[in-house]
Write an enzyme that holds these catalytic residues in place. Structure first.
Site, PDB file in Angstrom:
ATOM      1  N   SER A  68       0.804  -1.217   0.000  1.00 34.48           N
ATOM      2  CA  SER A  68       0.000   0.000   0.000  1.00 34.48           C
ATOM      3  C   SER A  68       0.846   1.281   0.000  1.00 34.48           C
ATOM      4  CB  SER A  68      -0.929  -0.074   1.206  1.00 34.48           C
ATOM      5  OG  SER A  68      -1.824   0.984   1.228  1.00 34.48           O
ATOM      6  N   ASP A 282      -2.985   6.340  -3.213  1.00 33.42           N
ATOM      7  CA  ASP A 282      -1.828   5.691  -2.582  1.00 33.42           C
ATOM      8  C   ASP A 282      -1.303   4.572  -3.494  1.00 33.42           C
ATOM      9  OD1 ASP A 282      -3.738   3.741  -2.142  1.00 33.42           O
ATOM     10  OD2 ASP A 282      -3.005   3.216  -0.155  1.00 33.42           O
ATOM     11  N   ASP A 286      -6.220   2.307  -3.137  1.00 38.15           N
ATOM     12  CA  ASP A 286      -7.463   2.158  -2.377  1.00 38.15           C
ATOM     13  C   ASP A 286      -7.732   3.365  -1.474  1.00 38.15           C
ATOM     14  OD1 ASP A 286      -5.556   1.616  -0.479  1.00 38.15           O
ATOM     15  OD2 ASP A 286      -6.453  -0.255   0.229  1.00 38.15           O
ATOM     16  N   GLU A 376     -12.473   6.756   6.042  1.00 36.91           N
ATOM     17  CA  GLU A 376     -11.471   7.168   7.013  1.00 36.91           C
ATOM     18  C   GLU A 376     -10.933   8.509   6.529  1.00 36.91           C
ATOM     19  OE1 GLU A 376      -9.341   3.569   9.146  1.00 36.91           O
ATOM     20  OE2 GLU A 376      -8.808   3.586   7.036  1.00 36.91           O
ATOM     21  N   ALA A 377     -10.474   9.332   7.477  1.00 38.12           N
ATOM     22  CA  ALA A 377      -9.938  10.644   7.099  1.00 38.12           C
ATOM     23  C   ALA A 377      -8.799  10.483   6.085  1.00 38.12           C
ATOM     24  CB  ALA A 377      -9.451  11.374   8.341  1.00 38.12           C
ATOM     25  N   ASN A 378      -8.072   9.357   6.163  1.00 36.48           N
ATOM     26  CA  ASN A 378      -6.939   9.141   5.256  1.00 36.48           C
ATOM     27  C   ASN A 378      -7.354   8.862   3.808  1.00 36.48           C
ATOM     28  OD1 ASN A 378      -7.691   6.410   5.109  1.00 36.48           O
ATOM     29  ND2 ASN A 378      -6.258   5.795   6.703  1.00 36.48           N
ATOM     30  N   PRO A 498      -2.577   2.454  20.240  1.00 39.26           N
ATOM     31  CA  PRO A 498      -1.406   1.781  19.662  1.00 39.26           C
ATOM     32  C   PRO A 498      -1.628   1.594  18.170  1.00 39.26           C
ATOM     33  CG  PRO A 498      -2.782   0.196  20.864  1.00 39.26           C
ATOM     34  CD  PRO A 498      -3.437   1.542  21.022  1.00 39.26           C
ATOM     35  N   ARG A 506       0.107   6.203  18.669  1.00 39.13           N
ATOM     36  CA  ARG A 506      -0.266   7.416  17.936  1.00 39.13           C
ATOM     37  C   ARG A 506      -1.060   8.350  18.838  1.00 39.13           C
ATOM     38  NH1 ARG A 506       1.449   6.329  13.010  1.00 39.13           N
ATOM     39  NH2 ARG A 506       1.000   4.310  12.066  1.00 39.13           N
TER      40      ARG A 506
HETATM   41  C1  16G Z   1      -4.305  -0.023   7.721  1.00 41.29           C
HETATM   42  C2  16G Z   1      -5.788  -0.025   7.475  1.00 41.29           C
HETATM   43  C3  16G Z   1      -6.314   1.387   7.418  1.00 41.29           C
HETATM   44  C4  16G Z   1      -5.942   2.128   8.680  1.00 41.29           C
HETATM   45  C5  16G Z   1      -4.461   2.043   8.950  1.00 41.29           C
HETATM   46  C6  16G Z   1      -4.157   2.566  10.332  1.00 41.29           C
HETATM   47  C7  16G Z   1      -7.027  -1.641   6.153  1.00 41.29           C
HETATM   48  C8  16G Z   1      -7.168  -2.301   4.821  1.00 41.29           C
HETATM   49  N1  16G Z   1      -6.092  -0.710   6.227  1.00 41.29           N
HETATM   50  O1  16G Z   1      -3.614   0.562   6.656  1.00 41.29           O
HETATM   51  O2  16G Z   1      -7.696   1.320   7.294  1.00 41.29           O
HETATM   52  O3  16G Z   1      -6.312   3.484   8.594  1.00 41.29           O
HETATM   53  O4  16G Z   1      -4.053   0.683   8.909  1.00 41.29           O
HETATM   54  O5  16G Z   1      -2.818   2.383  10.620  1.00 41.29           O
HETATM   55  O6  16G Z   1      -7.729  -1.961   7.095  1.00 41.29           O
HETATM   56  P1  16G Z   1      -2.273   2.486  12.106  1.00 41.29           P
HETATM   57  O7  16G Z   1      -2.963   1.437  12.940  1.00 41.29           O
HETATM   58  O8  16G Z   1      -0.817   2.291  11.983  1.00 41.29           O
HETATM   59  O9  16G Z   1      -2.619   3.876  12.599  1.00 41.29           O
HETATM   60 ZN    ZN Z   2      -3.658   1.311   0.159  1.00 42.91          ZN
END
Ligand code: 16G
Ligand code: ZN
Length: 547
Positions: A68, A282, A286, A376-378, A498, A506
């Site tokens: 990703s 990205d 996705d 998601e905001a991202n 976490p 975070r």
């Molecule tokens: C992964 C998740 C995404 C989430 C991110 C948070 C999927 C397919 N992807 O990329 O949705 O926003 O993790 O990352 O579920 P973090 O836990 O490191 O903050």
């Molecule tokens: Zn992705």
């Protein structure tokens, strides 16, 4: 047909020996890591996908090879369940155990999975596998395919595709092509045909202009957009930057994650007029975010929250005009900007729910509504329509033009998972319909300034949260301290969790001014360092930073 588990061991020993002792875990995004340690993981995921397909009575299971938005040396693998969802949680554990056993234990361990899950090994199994365009992906794809072959499953390779295309193919196959054919051409055809019908020849309207800049993150989203352009007959004029091969490394200084986190335009931006609409996806396409630069060279981000509110407003209105009664709901995570939530609740009057981070949680919740919008905001998100909603809309479409439009909107959306390109085409459709440029879109509400920090701690799992990650229950006392700090800031909000993908905690903070938000994030970050076993240098107090 009979299978021989010895073969699995022989393949593993000869071709895919396990070369790392480190424990690796199937997380929210599957397995991720440096590509050179993933051959044995991939082989074993091929084995697991084959077993899962047999367990699900011969339904197609997807395997996507991608890391990703991670940097180029990383890769990863995710399994896609029959309805296009993420792998069921109980099997995440099976996956983790399977990749961590030694080569010598493998044969016996696979036998145990078969026994525990009462899998009929004489039945057929079908695995679809695709990959992003990292240079190590083809090698890893071969390992997955060999895993399937070792257990005499059927494997179909799709080569380089986006993650959402893989989800589309899996659902297409498992719905006996009701959702489309499991081919790349069918995917383009479905989306482009709906998009063009919705445009109906009107390419510009009001302030809406028909061209935009598309940052492909040097990933597969760039290549596939070039394919879209070939087939779109200028119904949208897209200039692709960061196209991949010969341009730069995947996600390096570009892509949706870079733009969102750094709040900055990607590299290779051409000189454009202020307020030009730009979009970034990205590495596996996705996620999508929009951005622009104003006439004072200020950067502006239009993230997943903005897309969600735009889509929710549009769909509310359209559904009303279809004269049918459908329950619309919007799903966000704690990262959603408070201003977006206020706007949705108070202005749009759409119910909002908040769930923990990770696509599976959002998707699952969205399925509870007739029309479930999640983002998601991202920038990861999509819209799902229940079967009964679809029948009602189809019925209404016999006499109501708006319902016909809504049917086309459903075809334009990739309901199986967030799809950067499909989401972009939807946003373009809505902006065109409204006659809006980026200024009009931005005017709906003003984002509250926000900041994220990463804090290194001894063990990030000492942090336990509840209430969709908005409240921290362990270590004891941390939440009370956070509450005290937050209370000092106007519209202050902060939470800690976490990470599911990195070894860090975070911190998210939000407040009315940039200065406040920096100070709030710092104070909460310090609390985590003090109360949750921080390691590494102490955070610098931003108010002393100039000293
Ligand atoms: C992964 C998740 C995404 C989430 C991110 C948070 C999927 C397919 N992807 O990329 O949705 O926003 O993790 O990352 O579920 P973090 O836990 O490191 O903050
Ligand atoms: Zn992705």
């Amino acid at each position: 047909m009979s299978i021989n588990l010895r073969t699995v061991y022989a393949f593993a020993r000869e071709m895919y020996p396990k070369n790392s002792k480190e424990l690796i875990q199937y997380g929210t995004a599957g397995f991720r890591g440096k590509a050179e340690y993933l051959d044995s993981v991939m082989f074993r995921m091929g084995v697991l996908a084959t077993l899962r397909s047999r367990y699900r009575e011969g339904a197609v299971i997807g395997v996507m090879i991608t890391a990703s938005h991670n940097p180029e040396p990383d890769n990863g693998v995710k399994l896609i369940d029959p309805k296009g969802e993420m792998l069921e949680s109980s099997w995440e554990k099976i996956a983790t155990d399977l990749v961590n056993v030694s080569d010598q234990e493998l044969e016996q361990h696979v036998g145990q999975i078969i026994k525990d899950n009462q899998i009929d090994v004489t039945s057929s199994s079908y695995v679809y596998v695709g990959m992003d365009n990292r240079y190590h992906s083809p090698r890893l794809l071969k390992a997955v395919a060999d895993g399937v072959i070792a257990l005499k499953g059927n494997v179909r390779e799709f080569g380089i595709v986006t993650t959402p295309m893989m989800h589309f193919f899996v659902v297409a196959a498992n719905t006996k092509e009701a959702y489309g054919k499991p081919t790349e051409e069918s995917y383009y055809e479905k989306l482009i045909s709906a998009f063009q019908k919705l445009r109906n020849g009107r390419v510009e309207n009001g302030n809406y202009r028909n061209s935009l800049i598309y940052d492909g993150a040097n990933g597969v989203g760039a290549r596939k957009m070039l394919q879209f352009i070939k087939r779109m007959n200028n119904s949208l004029c897209v200039t692709v930057i960061n196209q991949g091969i010969g341009y730069g490394k995947i996600n390096e200084d570009c892509g949706a994650d870079h733009v969102k986190v750094k709040q900055r335009a990607p590299v290779s931006m051409p000189a454009v007029e202020p307020f030009t609409r730009c979009v970034s996806v990205d590495g596996d396409a996705d996620r999508v975010v929009y951005f622009y630069t104003d006439d004072e060279e200020q950067f502006h981000l239009l993230d997943g929250d903005r897309i969600a509110t735009l889509v929710a407003g549009y769909l509310m209105d359209l559904i009303k005009r279809c004269e049918i009664d459908l329950r619309i709901g919007l799903v966000q995570t704690a990262y959603a900007n408070g201003a977006s939530t206020d706007y949705i609740v108070n202005e749009l009057k759409v119910p909002v729910s908040c769930v923990p981070t990770g696509v599976k949680h959002l998707h699952h919740k969205a399925l509870e509504y007739d029309v479930g919008i999640y983002f998601e905001a991202n920038g990861h998100g999509t819209i799902v329509f229940s079967d009964s909603a679809k029948s009602l809309i189809a019925e209404a479409a016999k006499t109501n033009e708006n319902a016909k439009t809504l049917l086309l909107i459903i075809d334009l959306i990739n309901e199986t998972v967030g799809d950067a390109i499909s989401d972009m085409l939807l946003v373009e459709t809505i902006l065109n319909h409204k006659g809006w440029d980026v200024k009009d879109w931005s005017a709906a509400y003003s984002d509250l300034p926000n900041q994220q920090l990463k804090i290194s701690v001894q063990d990030r799992n000492v942090i336990k949260t509840t209430d969709a990650e908005r409240v921290c229950v362990e270590p004891q006392g941390l939440q009370e301290e956070i509450n005290k700090v937050v209370a000092n800031y106007k519209r202050g909000r902060s939470f800690v969790r976490p990470s599911g993908t990195e070894d860090v905690v975070r911190v998210y903070a939000e407040a009315t001014t940039k200065e406040d938000v920096q100070q709030l994030a710092y104070e909460v970050g310090r609390l985590v360092q003090r109360l949750a076993g921080g390691v590494g240098p102490e955070l610098v107090n931003p108010s002393n930073a100039h000293l």
